[in-house]
Write a protein that holds these residues in place. Structure first.
Motif, PDB file in Angstrom:
ATOM      1  N   TRP A 142      13.795  25.761  54.549  1.00  0.00           N
ATOM      2  CA  TRP A 142      13.654  24.628  55.464  1.00  0.00           C
ATOM      3  C   TRP A 142      14.971  23.883  55.657  1.00  0.00           C
ATOM      4  CZ3 TRP A 142       9.975  24.865  58.655  1.00  0.00           C
ATOM      5  CH2 TRP A 142       8.711  25.347  58.296  1.00  0.00           C
ATOM      6  N   ILE A 143      15.746  23.742  54.602  1.00  0.00           N
ATOM      7  CA  ILE A 143      17.041  23.065  54.735  1.00  0.00           C
ATOM      8  C   ILE A 143      17.970  23.864  55.645  1.00  0.00           C
ATOM      9  CG2 ILE A 143      19.106  22.327  53.490  1.00  0.00           C
ATOM     10  CD1 ILE A 143      16.675  20.504  53.156  1.00  0.00           C
ATOM     11  N   SER A 148      20.906  25.170  60.503  1.00  0.00           N
ATOM     12  CA  SER A 148      21.185  26.156  61.555  1.00  0.00           C
ATOM     13  C   SER A 148      20.898  25.577  62.928  1.00  0.00           C
ATOM     14  CB  SER A 148      20.335  27.411  61.318  1.00  0.00           C
ATOM     15  OG  SER A 148      20.635  28.001  60.074  1.00  0.00           O
ATOM     16  N   TRP A 149      19.820  24.805  63.034  1.00  0.00           N
ATOM     17  CA  TRP A 149      19.484  24.195  64.316  1.00  0.00           C
ATOM     18  C   TRP A 149      20.589  23.245  64.760  1.00  0.00           C
ATOM     19  CZ3 TRP A 149      18.665  19.243  66.171  1.00  0.00           C
ATOM     20  CH2 TRP A 149      18.084  19.155  67.446  1.00  0.00           C
ATOM     21  N   ASP A 167       9.397  23.629  71.503  1.00  0.00           N
ATOM     22  CA  ASP A 167       8.992  24.942  70.991  1.00  0.00           C
ATOM     23  C   ASP A 167       9.413  25.034  69.530  1.00  0.00           C
ATOM     24  OD1 ASP A 167       8.531  27.574  70.357  1.00  0.00           O
ATOM     25  OD2 ASP A 167       9.464  28.392  72.167  1.00  0.00           O
ATOM     26  N   TRP A 168       8.438  24.823  68.625  1.00  0.00           N
ATOM     27  CA  TRP A 168       8.784  24.802  67.201  1.00  0.00           C
ATOM     28  C   TRP A 168       9.205  26.172  66.677  1.00  0.00           C
ATOM     29  CZ3 TRP A 168      10.234  20.986  64.324  1.00  0.00           C
ATOM     30  CH2 TRP A 168       9.841  19.697  64.656  1.00  0.00           C
ATOM     31  N   MET A 169       8.670  27.236  67.245  1.00  0.00           N
ATOM     32  CA  MET A 169       9.103  28.556  66.816  1.00  0.00           C
ATOM     33  C   MET A 169      10.571  28.793  67.177  1.00  0.00           C
ATOM     34  SD  MET A 169       6.693  29.886  65.132  1.00  0.00           S
ATOM     35  CE  MET A 169       7.204  31.587  65.012  1.00  0.00           C
ATOM     36  N   ALA A 170      10.976  28.316  68.355  1.00  0.00           N
ATOM     37  CA  ALA A 170      12.382  28.449  68.752  1.00  0.00           C
ATOM     38  C   ALA A 170      13.275  27.562  67.887  1.00  0.00           C
ATOM     39  CB  ALA A 170      12.544  28.093  70.226  1.00  0.00           C
ATOM     40  N   ILE A 171      12.755  26.408  67.487  1.00  0.00           N
ATOM     41  CA  ILE A 171      13.527  25.524  66.610  1.00  0.00           C
ATOM     42  C   ILE A 171      13.715  26.164  65.249  1.00  0.00           C
ATOM     43  CG2 ILE A 171      13.418  23.348  65.322  1.00  0.00           C
ATOM     44  CD1 ILE A 171      12.075  22.120  67.801  1.00  0.00           C
ATOM     45  N   ILE A 172      12.626  26.661  64.670  1.00  0.00           N
ATOM     46  CA  ILE A 172      12.703  27.237  63.319  1.00  0.00           C
ATOM     47  C   ILE A 172      13.540  28.508  63.318  1.00  0.00           C
ATOM     48  CG2 ILE A 172      11.347  28.301  61.474  1.00  0.00           C
ATOM     49  CD1 ILE A 172       9.074  26.341  62.220  1.00  0.00           C
ATOM     50  N   PHE A 173      13.255  29.413  64.255  1.00  0.00           N
ATOM     51  CA  PHE A 173      13.980  30.684  64.289  1.00  0.00           C
ATOM     52  C   PHE A 173      15.070  30.623  65.362  1.00  0.00           C
ATOM     53  CE2 PHE A 173       9.746  31.580  62.617  1.00  0.00           C
ATOM     54  CZ  PHE A 173      10.086  32.201  61.420  1.00  0.00           C
ATOM     55  N   ASN A 174      15.922  29.594  65.209  1.00  0.00           N
ATOM     56  CA  ASN A 174      17.026  29.433  66.147  1.00  0.00           C
ATOM     57  C   ASN A 174      18.042  30.562  65.957  1.00  0.00           C
ATOM     58  OD1 ASN A 174      19.312  28.310  64.271  1.00  0.00           O
ATOM     59  ND2 ASN A 174      17.475  27.144  63.743  1.00  0.00           N
TER      60      ASN A 174
END
Length: 491
Positions: A142-143, A148-149, A167-174
């Motif tokens: 998570w950190i 990375s974001w 889009d949380w998926m795009a945020i997480i898997f940037n």
């Protein structure tokens, strides 16, 4: 500008101190699980001896990591309010996910892991070790998603200057997250590998010939030898990703001013930002083009492309990024040479016992080399993002608090003093634990005639029948059971 610089230095000091300890606990938790699983599978007590020693280092590192992390998080409000005001809709939930999914997990099972060896069933203790190790990795996930974001933001929109998630998926898997996560997890593994190797080598130097120390040294060496090639490969992929999304950072890392083909790989140079050139260059012809483009004639971006019309630099400070990158790479190459060289020396000399004292001293000198490489890589990444705090969204200058420079300087000095003392204490305690663990092997014989066999009065003793003679303090040179049974190491 004075307040900005001091606030940046203060946050850098806090995060530099904090990152040292998660870098250890992330990988050490999995090493402890490995030791425990090997003990469960073989019933060989040397695995448990290694577990008992290194779980103390884990507890010490975990405690300092938690405390320094809390201190660091306060600075979002005291020194950088503009960060949460602008990107809090993304940063806040990501930090909350880390607490809910990782920190609670670690806190719930850490006590069982540290103190439950003889108080809970073995399966539960093993499960607790796994969950703590898993929790440290989830925390790192998570950190690094948030970090990375900040480098490659995605899945958001700006409304009145405030970031809103779309889009949380795009945020997480940037775009940069997988590369940063892999690079950091491997860095943690290498840090722990050389920590285990260095401390275990020190134990041998001070006379520790226990099987637990031998096993730890062998484990650390093989970890280092396997992980460093993987890290080199992951680092190459990470560099190519950075070239795609942050070309100005790569230009600063390479010290390249002019965009063009056949760019040399500079081994040494003194970047001169005022004149936009390097002095005293020593390089490998076309090396940078070959590494970054996999083609000697590949075009590598230059720093001259990143200036505004008024001459304002839109690239990071060149010298800090240039040199921190070379320290990271140089330390990695040294790790490769030391780990592989030691394994080759072991093979030629017949094992660990054939290693001479100079090899062991070299391993001790490399104990905290993982810290050096991690910090150098972190500086390369974070300074290389300047002047942005969130790339293309929020500048560092726009996020800083309006705090008097004198106040920031005072608290910075206090932080540095406290952190220096804690760091010295931490290193001292680790080597003190290593020295104390070897005392039984250095203790002189009492002169009493050894008992060849177990005394008859102990045959039905519950301690003897449980196989816990060592834990009861009976297997020692001046104890009642000093026999070849004790020396066999099975008790």
């Amino acid at each position: 500008m004075e307040e900005l610089l001091l606030s940046r230095i203060q946050f850098a000091a806090n995060i530099s101190f904090h990152i040292l300890f998660p870098t250890i606990t992330i990988a050490l938790g999995w090493v402890l699980l490995f030791f425990k699983l090997r003990f469960n599978a073989t019933s060989d007590d040397r695995w448990m001896a290694a577990y008992r020693f290194w779980v103390k280092i884990f507890a010490l590192s975990f405690g300092l990591g938690v405390v320094s992390g809390i201190t660091m998080s306060f600075q979002f409000g005291t020194n950088w309010p503009g960060f949460m005001e602008t990107v809090g809709n993304v940063a806040g939930p990501l930090l909350a996910y880390e607490v809910l999914t990782a920190f609670f997990l670690e806190a719930a099972f850490l006590g069982i892991m540290l103190f439950g060896t003889r108080r809970v069933p073995n399966w539960l203790h093993t499960l607790a070790t796994f969950l703590v190790a898993f929790g440290t990795t989830v925390s790192a996930f998570w950190i690094l998603v948030l970090n990375s974001w900040m480098h490659t933001p995605a899945g958001f929109e700006l409304r009145d200057g405030v970031v809103h998630a779309t889009d949380w998926m795009a945020i997480i898997f940037n775009p940069s997250m997988p590369y940063r996560l892999a690079h950091m997890l491997l860095a943690s593994g290498l840090t722990v590998a050389f920590l285990i190797t260095g401390v275990s080598a020190y134990r041998r130097l001070v006379g520790d010939r226990s099987k637990g120390a031998r096993l730890s040294l062998r484990t650390g060496l093989w970890m280092a030898a396997i992980l460093i090639p993987a890290q080199i490969y992951a680092g190459d992929l990470h560099g190519l990703n950075t070239l795609e999304h942050q070309p100005q950072k790569v230009a600063a890392m390479e010290g390249n001013w002019t965009t063009g083909p056949n760019t040399p790989l500079l081994l040494f140079a003194l970047p001169d930002e005022e004149n936009r050139e390097n002095r005293f260059e020593i390089g490998v012809p076309s090396g940078a083009s070959l590494i970054l483009k996999h083609d000697p004639a590949g075009v590598v971006p230059g720093l001259n492309d990143f200036y505004a019309e008024d001459g304002t630099a839109l690239h990071p400070p060149v010298a800090p990024v240039f040199w921190s990158f070379r320290i990271m790479v140089g330390t990695g190459v040294l790790m490769l040479l030391v780990s592989w060289g030691t394994l080759i020396a072991m093979r030629r000399s017949g094992g660990l016992d054939g290693l001479n004292r100079w090899v062991l001293r070299a391993l001790v000198a490399m104990t905290f080399s993982g810290w050096v490489a991690t910090l150098a890589g972190w500086y390369t990444t974070e300074i290389g993002r300047q002047p942005w705090l969130v790339q293309g969204v929020l500048t560092t200058e726009a996020a800083v608090a309006d705090v008097p420079a004198g106040m920031v300087a005072t608290t910075l000095a206090a932080y540095l003093v406290v952190y220096a003392l804690l760091l010295v204490a931490y290193v001292t305690v680790i080597f003190r634990l290593a020295y104390k663990s070897s005392e039984p092997d250095r203790r002189p014989h009492s002169g009493a005639a050894p008992v060849a066999f177990l005394p008859a009065e102990l045959h039905d003793d519950p301690v003897w029948r449980s196989g816990r003679l060592a834990a009861a303090g009976l297997c020692r040179p001046d104890g009642p059971v000093h026999s070849r049974l004790c020396h066999s190491g099975r008790f």
